[in-house]
Scaffold this motif. Structure first.
Motif, PDB file in Angstrom:
ATOM      1  N   GLN A 118       0.815  -1.219   0.000  1.00  0.00           N
ATOM      2  CA  GLN A 118       0.000   0.000   0.000  1.00  0.00           C
ATOM      3  C   GLN A 118       0.851   1.272   0.000  1.00  0.00           C
ATOM      4  N   GLU A 119       1.969   1.240   0.727  1.00  0.00           N
ATOM      5  CA  GLU A 119       2.794   2.453   0.827  1.00  0.00           C
ATOM      6  C   GLU A 119       3.520   2.792  -0.477  1.00  0.00           C
ATOM      7  N   LYS A 120       3.574   1.834  -1.407  1.00  0.00           N
ATOM      8  CA  LYS A 120       4.238   2.094  -2.687  1.00  0.00           C
ATOM      9  C   LYS A 120       3.289   2.646  -3.752  1.00  0.00           C
ATOM     10  N   ILE A 121       2.006   2.683  -3.458  1.00  0.00           N
ATOM     11  CA  ILE A 121       1.038   3.133  -4.466  1.00  0.00           C
ATOM     12  C   ILE A 121       1.301   4.573  -4.919  1.00  0.00           C
ATOM     13  N   PRO A 122       1.601   5.533  -4.018  1.00  0.00           N
ATOM     14  CA  PRO A 122       1.895   6.890  -4.497  1.00  0.00           C
ATOM     15  C   PRO A 122       3.076   6.938  -5.468  1.00  0.00           C
ATOM     16  N   VAL A 123       4.081   6.085  -5.270  1.00  0.00           N
ATOM     17  CA  VAL A 123       5.223   6.024  -6.185  1.00  0.00           C
ATOM     18  C   VAL A 123       4.758   5.533  -7.557  1.00  0.00           C
ATOM     19  N   ALA A 124       3.915   4.494  -7.556  1.00  0.00           N
ATOM     20  CA  ALA A 124       3.395   3.960  -8.816  1.00  0.00           C
ATOM     21  C   ALA A 124       2.576   5.013  -9.557  1.00  0.00           C
ATOM     22  N   VAL A 125       1.772   5.776  -8.830  1.00  0.00           N
ATOM     23  CA  VAL A 125       0.954   6.824  -9.454  1.00  0.00           C
ATOM     24  C   VAL A 125       1.855   7.884 -10.075  1.00  0.00           C
ATOM     25  N   ARG A 126       2.896   8.290  -9.338  1.00  0.00           N
ATOM     26  CA  ARG A 126       3.817   9.310  -9.868  1.00  0.00           C
ATOM     27  C   ARG A 126       4.523   8.838 -11.126  1.00  0.00           C
ATOM     28  N   ASN A 127       4.974   7.582 -11.112  1.00  0.00           N
ATOM     29  CA  ASN A 127       5.655   7.036 -12.293  1.00  0.00           C
ATOM     30  C   ASN A 127       4.694   6.899 -13.468  1.00  0.00           C
ATOM     31  N   TRP A 128       3.451   6.536 -13.192  1.00  0.00           N
ATOM     32  CA  TRP A 128       2.433   6.433 -14.246  1.00  0.00           C
ATOM     33  C   TRP A 128       2.155   7.802 -14.860  1.00  0.00           C
ATOM     34  N   LEU A 129       2.054   8.833 -14.018  1.00  0.00           N
ATOM     35  CA  LEU A 129       1.821  10.184 -14.526  1.00  0.00           C
ATOM     36  C   LEU A 129       2.984  10.671 -15.383  1.00  0.00           C
ATOM     37  N   ALA A 130       4.190  10.190 -15.106  1.00  0.00           N
ATOM     38  CA  ALA A 130       5.369  10.626 -15.855  1.00  0.00           C
ATOM     39  C   ALA A 130       5.462   9.975 -17.238  1.00  0.00           C
ATOM     40  N   LEU A 131       4.683   8.927 -17.479  1.00  0.00           N
ATOM     41  CA  LEU A 131       4.717   8.251 -18.781  1.00  0.00           C
ATOM     42  C   LEU A 131       3.902   9.022 -19.815  1.00  0.00           C
ATOM     43  N   ARG A 132       4.348   8.969 -21.060  1.00  0.00           N
ATOM     44  CA  ARG A 132       3.565   9.531 -22.158  1.00  0.00           C
ATOM     45  C   ARG A 132       2.389   8.587 -22.443  1.00  0.00           C
ATOM     46  N   PRO A 133       1.277   9.128 -22.952  1.00  0.00           N
ATOM     47  CA  PRO A 133       0.156   8.250 -23.297  1.00  0.00           C
ATOM     48  C   PRO A 133       0.572   7.087 -24.200  1.00  0.00           C
ATOM     49  N   GLU A 134       1.422   7.380 -25.183  1.00  0.00           N
ATOM     50  CA  GLU A 134       1.868   6.318 -26.099  1.00  0.00           C
ATOM     51  C   GLU A 134       2.614   5.207 -25.369  1.00  0.00           C
ATOM     52  N   GLU A 135       3.364   5.576 -24.338  1.00  0.00           N
ATOM     53  CA  GLU A 135       4.089   4.574 -23.555  1.00  0.00           C
ATOM     54  C   GLU A 135       3.111   3.700 -22.775  1.00  0.00           C
ATOM     55  N   ARG A 136       2.072   4.331 -22.239  1.00  0.00           N
ATOM     56  CA  ARG A 136       1.052   3.554 -21.512  1.00  0.00           C
ATOM     57  C   ARG A 136       0.318   2.608 -22.456  1.00  0.00           C
ATOM     58  N   TRP A 137       0.006   3.085 -23.679  1.00  0.00           N
ATOM     59  CA  TRP A 137      -0.691   2.222 -24.641  1.00  0.00           C
ATOM     60  C   TRP A 137       0.166   1.021 -24.990  1.00  0.00           C
ATOM     61  N   TRP A 138       1.468   1.254 -25.174  1.00  0.00           N
ATOM     62  CA  TRP A 138       2.377   0.151 -25.505  1.00  0.00           C
ATOM     63  C   TRP A 138       2.423  -0.861 -24.363  1.00  0.00           C
ATOM     64  N   LEU A 139       2.524  -0.363 -23.134  1.00  0.00           N
ATOM     65  CA  LEU A 139       2.561  -1.258 -21.969  1.00  0.00           C
ATOM     66  C   LEU A 139       1.268  -2.055 -21.849  1.00  0.00           C
ATOM     67  N   PHE A 140       0.140  -1.418 -22.133  1.00  0.00           N
ATOM     68  CA  PHE A 140      -1.133  -2.140 -22.110  1.00  0.00           C
ATOM     69  C   PHE A 140      -1.125  -3.255 -23.142  1.00  0.00           C
ATOM     70  N   GLY A 141      -0.706  -2.930 -24.371  1.00  0.00           N
ATOM     71  CA  GLY A 141      -0.711  -3.922 -25.440  1.00  0.00           C
ATOM     72  C   GLY A 141       0.149  -5.128 -25.109  1.00  0.00           C
ATOM     73  N   MET A 142       1.339  -4.879 -24.576  1.00  0.00           N
ATOM     74  CA  MET A 142       2.241  -5.976 -24.236  1.00  0.00           C
ATOM     75  C   MET A 142       1.668  -6.835 -23.110  1.00  0.00           C
ATOM     76  N   THR A 143       1.075  -6.174 -22.117  1.00  0.00           N
ATOM     77  CA  THR A 143       0.539  -6.908 -20.967  1.00  0.00           C
ATOM     78  C   THR A 143      -0.730  -7.659 -21.339  1.00  0.00           C
ATOM     79  N   ALA A 144      -1.619  -7.008 -22.086  1.00  0.00           N
ATOM     80  CA  ALA A 144      -2.910  -7.616 -22.430  1.00  0.00           C
ATOM     81  C   ALA A 144      -2.750  -8.867 -23.283  1.00  0.00           C
ATOM     82  N   MET A 145      -1.694  -8.920 -24.090  1.00  0.00           N
ATOM     83  CA  MET A 145      -1.505 -10.069 -24.986  1.00  0.00           C
ATOM     84  C   MET A 145      -1.370 -11.384 -24.223  1.00  0.00           C
ATOM     85  N   SER A 146      -0.673 -11.353 -23.085  1.00  0.00           N
ATOM     86  CA  SER A 146      -0.384 -12.621 -22.408  1.00  0.00           C
ATOM     87  C   SER A 146      -0.933 -12.703 -20.985  1.00  0.00           C
TER      88      SER A 146
END
Length: 200
Positions: A118-146
């Protein structure tokens, strides 16, 4: 009266979902009460081959984890919608429609925090906000496949996302103080293109 050349904003539901018949989108189902799990599902919409709607349940979050990310996610999604002159929204009990691209981005964060401390969630949110939308889409595609289903946590790309976003605040670690101050405008990233057409 609309000025010549001005376009009326399209009608949308929830967080940017086109108000058309059965569009491809995501839904965030928030139950009543404070203990029920929040479920994120991908609705693929009507397909020519079948009259049935295809639904993929992507992730189910404990309520405490959802509560820890909901405000920042709402702010980020609404900033993107405002940049495209689309109606903003707020999380409500029941089904919350989310644009298909924004839903992919939300899944990336939800997958990262589903089993994290639970204490790491703010770090994850900050790192997610720092990603470009295109980077998030790519990560979704790679994860969703498998490993993109409800029962796929703790393996493959789902596990990698948890470590990549939750272990270290990347921007804090990699950028010296002077660079962080110079790059502060980068923090307004939510105004980036919603539909990926490259226009600003």
């Amino acid at each position: 009266m609309v000025e010549s050349g001005a376009e009326e904003a399209p009608h949308t539901l929830g967080f940017g979902v086109p108000a058309t018949s059965d569009p491809h989108h995501f839904r965030v189902k928030i139950p009543r009460g404070n203990t029920g799990r929040v479920q994120i599902s991908e609705h693929l919409g009507m397909r020519p081959q079948s009259p049935n709607e295809d639904v993929i349940d992507r992730v189910s979050l404990q309520r405490t984890r959802w509560t820890a990310i909901r405000s920042e996610v709402q702010r980020a999604l609404n900033a993107r919608l405002k940049a495209h002159k689309l109606k903003t929204s707020a999380w409500r009990v029941g089904d919350n429609p989310v644009d298909r691209l924004l839903g992919k981005e939300l899944c990336v964060l939800a997958w990262a925090v589903e089993d994290i401390e639970q204490e790491k969630i703010p770090v994850a949110v900050r790192n997610w906000l720092a990603l470009r939308p295109e980077e998030r889409w790519w990560l979704f595609g790679m994860t969703a496949m498998s490993t993109g289903g409800l029962k796929d946590s703790n393996k493959g790309w789902r596990l990698a996302l948890r470590h990549a976003l939750g272990d270290v605040a990347q921007s804090e670690l990699l950028a010296p103080e002077a660079r962080r101050q110079q790059s502060s405008p980068r923090d307004s990233r939510p105004t980036l293109d919603l539909f990926g057409d490259g226009t600003k």
